[in-house]
Write a protein that holds these residues in place. Sequence first.
Motif, short mmCIF file in Angstrom:
data_model
loop_
_atom_site.label_atom_id
_atom_site.label_comp_id
_atom_site.label_asym_id
_atom_site.label_seq_id
_atom_site.Cartn_x
_atom_site.Cartn_y
_atom_site.Cartn_z
N LEU A 1 2.45 -6.64 1.43
CA LEU A 1 2.19 -7.25 0.12
C LEU A 1 1.67 -8.67 0.28
O LEU A 1 0.64 -9.04 -0.31
CB LEU A 1 3.48 -7.25 -0.71
CG LEU A 1 3.42 -7.96 -2.05
CD1 LEU A 1 2.68 -7.10 -3.07
CD2 LEU A 1 4.81 -8.30 -2.54
N LEU A 2 2.36 -9.46 1.08
CA LEU A 2 1.96 -10.86 1.24
C LEU A 2 0.72 -11.02 2.09
O LEU A 2 -0.01 -12.00 1.93
CB LEU A 2 3.13 -11.68 1.78
CG LEU A 2 4.32 -11.75 0.83
CD1 LEU A 2 5.44 -12.58 1.43
CD2 LEU A 2 3.92 -12.31 -0.53
N ALA B 1 -1.29 -0.38 -1.90
CA ALA B 1 -2.65 0.08 -2.28
C ALA B 1 -2.72 0.34 -3.78
O ALA B 1 -3.74 0.04 -4.42
CB ALA B 1 -3.03 1.33 -1.50
N ASP B 2 -1.63 0.86 -4.36
CA ASP B 2 -1.60 1.09 -5.80
C ASP B 2 -1.62 -0.23 -6.56
O ASP B 2 -2.27 -0.34 -7.61
CB ASP B 2 -0.36 1.89 -6.19
CG ASP B 2 -0.38 3.30 -5.63
OD1 ASP B 2 -1.47 3.87 -5.43
OD2 ASP B 2 0.71 3.83 -5.36
N LEU C 1 7.39 -3.76 -7.94
CA LEU C 1 6.32 -4.48 -8.66
C LEU C 1 5.41 -3.51 -9.41
O LEU C 1 5.08 -3.74 -10.58
CB LEU C 1 5.50 -5.32 -7.67
CG LEU C 1 6.18 -6.56 -7.15
CD1 LEU C 1 5.38 -7.17 -6.00
CD2 LEU C 1 6.40 -7.58 -8.25
N PHE C 2 5.00 -2.44 -8.76
CA PHE C 2 4.12 -1.47 -9.41
C PHE C 2 4.81 -0.86 -10.63
O PHE C 2 4.22 -0.78 -11.71
CB PHE C 2 3.69 -0.37 -8.43
CG PHE C 2 2.72 0.60 -9.02
CD1 PHE C 2 1.37 0.32 -9.07
CD2 PHE C 2 3.17 1.80 -9.57
CE1 PHE C 2 0.47 1.21 -9.65
CE2 PHE C 2 2.29 2.70 -10.14
CZ PHE C 2 0.93 2.40 -10.18
N ASP C 3 6.05 -0.45 -10.47
CA ASP C 3 6.76 0.19 -11.58
C ASP C 3 7.05 -0.79 -12.71
O ASP C 3 7.00 -0.42 -13.89
CB ASP C 3 8.05 0.85 -11.08
CG ASP C 3 7.78 2.12 -10.28
OD1 ASP C 3 6.62 2.59 -10.25
OD2 ASP C 3 8.74 2.65 -9.69
N LEU C 4 7.32 -2.05 -12.40
CA LEU C 4 7.52 -3.05 -13.45
C LEU C 4 6.23 -3.30 -14.21
O LEU C 4 6.20 -3.28 -15.45
CB LEU C 4 8.05 -4.36 -12.85
CG LEU C 4 8.32 -5.48 -13.85
CD1 LEU C 4 9.51 -5.12 -14.74
CD2 LEU C 4 8.57 -6.80 -13.14
#
Length: 153
Positions: free
Chosen positions: A41-42, A5-6, A127-130
């Motif tokens: 995610l997918l 969601a983020d 992914l969010f943190d990257l």
Amino acid sequence: MSRNADLVALLGWEARREPGLSWDDAEEHVGFAFPGDFKELLGTFGTGVFDHVVEVISPVEDEESLDVFFSDVYESREFDGLVQWGKAGRCTLFWRTDGEPDQWTITWCDAEFAEWESYDGPTTAFLFDLLTGKISSRLIDFTPTPKPGFWPD
């Protein structure tokens, strides 16, 4: 903990992808269960590239994507306990398959498989943190942008 969601909010993404194959069929084909956050995610994004850096191929997009995913998994079996799930520039992204799929962590290496780094968390959190600059990597050549994007295949 899923950060799907983020990611949707960060990327301003609205589309949902309808897979051509079932997760049960894909899991039977590759011989293991996928992490729940990866499925989420997918189900939202499908195959594509996150902010010109992380490429993810959905094994449930269609038969061709399943074959590509399976080929990558088969090639990565030389690394005991690792399953390839994507690429980030010249780096290969793996899950370290210790424990249950929802507890797998992320690890990646350079193109020569000489240097390695890890992230203790699921795919969506990685992914969010990257994309938000919370991960600093000497291997992944990426500078976060104020408005990251996603480009579906």
